[in-house]
Design a protein around this motif. Structure first.
Motif, PDB file in Angstrom:
ATOM      1  N   VAL A   1      -7.744  10.914  -8.239  1.00 24.81           N
ATOM      2  CA  VAL A   1      -6.977  10.787  -7.000  1.00 24.81           C
ATOM      3  C   VAL A   1      -7.499  11.780  -5.973  1.00 24.81           C
ATOM      4  O   VAL A   1      -8.195  12.744  -6.309  1.00 24.81           O
ATOM      5  N   GLN A   2      -7.143  11.543  -4.708  1.00 28.02           N
ATOM      6  CA  GLN A   2      -7.616  12.399  -3.628  1.00 28.02           C
ATOM      7  C   GLN A   2      -6.535  12.562  -2.567  1.00 28.02           C
ATOM      8  O   GLN A   2      -5.637  11.732  -2.439  1.00 28.02           O
ATOM      9  N   SER A   3      -6.658  13.641  -1.808  1.00 26.21           N
ATOM     10  CA  SER A   3      -5.699  13.927  -0.739  1.00 26.21           C
ATOM     11  C   SER A   3      -5.940  12.969   0.422  1.00 26.21           C
ATOM     12  O   SER A   3      -6.983  12.323   0.512  1.00 26.21           O
ATOM     13  N   PRO A   4      -4.993  12.861   1.350  1.00 30.15           N
ATOM     14  CA  PRO A   4      -5.156  11.943   2.479  1.00 30.15           C
ATOM     15  C   PRO A   4      -6.437  12.154   3.273  1.00 30.15           C
ATOM     16  O   PRO A   4      -7.075  11.200   3.702  1.00 30.15           O
ATOM     17  N   GLY A   5      -6.847  13.394   3.455  1.00 31.55           N
ATOM     18  CA  GLY A   5      -8.082  13.666   4.184  1.00 31.55           C
ATOM     19  C   GLY A   5      -9.327  13.632   3.325  1.00 31.55           C
ATOM     20  O   GLY A   5     -10.429  13.887   3.812  1.00 31.55           O
TER      21      GLY A   5
ATOM     22  N   GLY B   1      -6.982  28.109  -3.968  1.00 29.65           N
ATOM     23  CA  GLY B   1      -6.167  28.373  -2.794  1.00 29.65           C
ATOM     24  C   GLY B   1      -5.496  27.150  -2.213  1.00 29.65           C
ATOM     25  O   GLY B   1      -4.821  27.242  -1.170  1.00 29.65           O
ATOM     26  N   GLU B   2      -5.651  25.997  -2.854  1.00 31.87           N
ATOM     27  CA  GLU B   2      -5.049  24.755  -2.369  1.00 31.87           C
ATOM     28  C   GLU B   2      -3.754  24.483  -3.128  1.00 31.87           C
ATOM     29  O   GLU B   2      -3.774  24.169  -4.313  1.00 31.87           O
ATOM     30  N   ALA B   3      -2.636  24.577  -2.427  1.00 34.38           N
ATOM     31  CA  ALA B   3      -1.318  24.504  -3.075  1.00 34.38           C
ATOM     32  C   ALA B   3      -1.079  23.167  -3.766  1.00 34.38           C
ATOM     33  O   ALA B   3      -0.628  23.126  -4.914  1.00 34.38           O
ATOM     34  N   GLN B   4      -1.361  22.047  -3.085  1.00 37.65           N
ATOM     35  CA  GLN B   4      -1.097  20.742  -3.696  1.00 37.65           C
ATOM     36  C   GLN B   4      -2.003  20.501  -4.896  1.00 37.65           C
ATOM     37  O   GLN B   4      -1.564  19.948  -5.911  1.00 37.65           O
ATOM     38  N   LEU B   5      -3.252  20.911  -4.782  1.00 38.73           N
ATOM     39  CA  LEU B   5      -4.188  20.730  -5.883  1.00 38.73           C
ATOM     40  C   LEU B   5      -3.768  21.549  -7.094  1.00 38.73           C
ATOM     41  O   LEU B   5      -3.787  21.072  -8.233  1.00 38.73           O
ATOM     42  N   GLN B   6      -3.338  22.776  -6.871  1.00 41.24           N
ATOM     43  CA  GLN B   6      -2.886  23.624  -7.967  1.00 41.24           C
ATOM     44  C   GLN B   6      -1.587  23.111  -8.575  1.00 41.24           C
ATOM     45  O   GLN B   6      -1.350  23.232  -9.782  1.00 41.24           O
ATOM     46  N   ALA B   7      -0.730  22.512  -7.744  1.00 42.42           N
ATOM     47  CA  ALA B   7       0.510  21.927  -8.267  1.00 42.42           C
ATOM     48  C   ALA B   7       0.196  20.786  -9.224  1.00 42.42           C
ATOM     49  O   ALA B   7       0.852  20.627 -10.260  1.00 42.42           O
TER      50      ALA B   7
ATOM     51  N   LEU C   1       0.819  -1.203   0.000  1.00 42.42           N
ATOM     52  CA  LEU C   1       0.000   0.000   0.000  1.00 42.42           C
ATOM     53  C   LEU C   1       0.854   1.254   0.000  1.00 42.42           C
ATOM     54  O   LEU C   1       0.552   2.230  -0.686  1.00 42.42           O
ATOM     55  N   LEU C   2       1.942   1.225   0.762  1.00 44.86           N
ATOM     56  CA  LEU C   2       2.846   2.376   0.789  1.00 44.86           C
ATOM     57  C   LEU C   2       3.475   2.602  -0.570  1.00 44.86           C
ATOM     58  O   LEU C   2       3.603   3.737  -1.041  1.00 44.86           O
ATOM     59  N   LEU C   3       3.867   1.518  -1.227  1.00 38.09           N
ATOM     60  CA  LEU C   3       4.474   1.644  -2.561  1.00 38.09           C
ATOM     61  C   LEU C   3       3.452   2.157  -3.564  1.00 38.09           C
ATOM     62  O   LEU C   3       3.766   2.937  -4.458  1.00 38.09           O
ATOM     63  N   SER C   4       2.170   1.737  -3.432  1.00 39.30           N
ATOM     64  CA  SER C   4       1.126   2.183  -4.355  1.00 39.30           C
ATOM     65  C   SER C   4       0.900   3.675  -4.229  1.00 39.30           C
ATOM     66  O   SER C   4       0.749   4.384  -5.213  1.00 39.30           O
ATOM     67  N   VAL C   5       0.893   4.177  -2.980  1.00 33.51           N
ATOM     68  CA  VAL C   5       0.711   5.603  -2.756  1.00 33.51           C
ATOM     69  C   VAL C   5       1.912   6.373  -3.266  1.00 33.51           C
ATOM     70  O   VAL C   5       1.803   7.407  -3.923  1.00 33.51           O
ATOM     71  N   TYR C   6       3.102   5.847  -2.983  1.00 31.59           N
ATOM     72  CA  TYR C   6       4.320   6.532  -3.411  1.00 31.59           C
ATOM     73  C   TYR C   6       4.391   6.609  -4.933  1.00 31.59           C
ATOM     74  O   TYR C   6       4.897   7.578  -5.500  1.00 31.59           O
ATOM     75  N   ALA C   7       3.848   5.576  -5.600  1.00 27.21           N
ATOM     76  CA  ALA C   7       3.922   5.540  -7.071  1.00 27.21           C
ATOM     77  C   ALA C   7       3.149   6.679  -7.699  1.00 27.21           C
ATOM     78  O   ALA C   7       3.413   7.075  -8.827  1.00 27.21           O
TER      79      ALA C   7
ATOM     80  N   SER D   1       2.768  13.832  -3.301  1.00 29.18           N
ATOM     81  CA  SER D   1       3.088  12.646  -2.509  1.00 29.18           C
ATOM     82  C   SER D   1       2.018  12.403  -1.460  1.00 29.18           C
ATOM     83  O   SER D   1       1.520  13.336  -0.816  1.00 29.18           O
ATOM     84  N   GLY D   2       1.637  11.133  -1.300  1.00 24.97           N
ATOM     85  CA  GLY D   2       0.665  10.778  -0.276  1.00 24.97           C
ATOM     86  C   GLY D   2      -0.765  10.692  -0.768  1.00 24.97           C
ATOM     87  O   GLY D   2      -1.632  10.206  -0.042  1.00 24.97           O
ATOM     88  N   TRP D   3      -1.041  11.142  -1.986  1.00 23.96           N
ATOM     89  CA  TRP D   3      -2.400  11.062  -2.515  1.00 23.96           C
ATOM     90  C   TRP D   3      -2.685   9.622  -2.945  1.00 23.96           C
ATOM     91  O   TRP D   3      -1.783   8.854  -3.293  1.00 23.96           O
ATOM     92  N   SER D   4      -3.957   9.251  -2.960  1.00 20.21           N
ATOM     93  CA  SER D   4      -4.343   7.886  -3.313  1.00 20.21           C
ATOM     94  C   SER D   4      -5.444   7.906  -4.369  1.00 20.21           C
ATOM     95  O   SER D   4      -6.107   8.920  -4.581  1.00 20.21           O
ATOM     96  N   THR D   5      -5.620   6.761  -5.016  1.00 16.41           N
ATOM     97  CA  THR D   5      -6.647   6.655  -6.056  1.00 16.41           C
ATOM     98  C   THR D   5      -8.044   6.612  -5.439  1.00 16.41           C
ATOM     99  O   THR D   5      -8.232   6.113  -4.326  1.00 16.41           O
ATOM    100  N   ILE D   6      -9.011   7.131  -6.180  1.00 15.24           N
ATOM    101  CA  ILE D   6     -10.403   7.089  -5.766  1.00 15.24           C
ATOM    102  C   ILE D   6     -11.021   5.795  -6.295  1.00 15.24           C
ATOM    103  O   ILE D   6     -10.901   5.482  -7.474  1.00 15.24           O
TER     104      ILE D   6
END
Length: 207
Positions: free
Chosen positions: A51-55, A146-152, A11-17, A35-40
């Protein structure tokens, strides 16, 4: 215990990928996930990437499809209007369109809000070559701008290969076409004049 450890490592490798560029060769583009985002799961229909953020408060969706420019010369606008129609039917209100460039590609974006608050969706649409792209940046309870990671993630969009612009007709080709038209026009006038002359001679002989 060993199986649990292996599952956790997987699971960690899947997220890191998900961190780093993700290439979609068939549709000639790539994006880069934080980094840290996961598939929906399950992913929305027709989404190449979801994909979505950790929260789970931010989501990023990517769609792409091939189009025929001769049949749909303005396919980007068609996709955008269709998306707006669908959002309007479920109660979203749209802000005015804005022009934005992502990875050298001109996009048109708009923000959709629910009157009652909640999620805000920024939609980006563009046509490049024979591909139509749509990105959706979704933020729960705040503006996606206004969301830095989303805009990146949005700003990471780029084409894998440049798209050749349609070649403009050369002056020689234009001149050649003009001369052909002139020749055809003059030839037609000669034929008409000959027919009129023949009729006049025929009438004269009858008299």
């Amino acid at each position: 215990m060993r199986h649990i450890a292996l599952l956790a490592a997987f699971l960690l490798l899947s997220v890191y990928a998900l961190a780093g560029p993700m290439n979609f060769v068939e549709h000639n583009f790539s994006v880069e996930m934080p980094s840290g985002w996961s598939t929906i799961s399950p992913a929305p229909r027709d989404a190449l990437l979801a994909v979505q953020s950790p929260g789970k408060t931010q989501k990023f969706l990517v769609f792409a499809s091939k189009t025929q420019s001769l049949v749909h010369p303005d396919a980007g606008r068609e996709v955008r209007n269709d998306t707006k129609d669908k959002m309007t039917k479920i109660g979203y209100k749209m802000d005015p369109d804005q022009d934005i460039t992502l990875g050298g590609v001109p996009f048109v974006s708009f923000v959709a809000h629910l009157p009652s608050g909640g999620s805000a969706i920024t939609v980006y649409t563009a046509k490049a070559g024979d591909q139509v792209y749509m990105l959706q940046a979704i933020s729960m309870g705040s503006d996606a701008a206004g969301e830095a990671q989303l805009q990146a993630a949005v700003q990471s969009f780029k084409l894998l290969h440049p798209v050749d612009a349609p070649a403009a007709p050369s002056p020689l080709a234009h001149a050649s076409g003009t001369m052909t038209f002139v020749r055809v026009f003059l030839g037609g006038m000669v034929i008409i004049a000959a027919v009129m002359l023949f009729r006049r001679l025929a009438l004269t002989r009858r008299k």
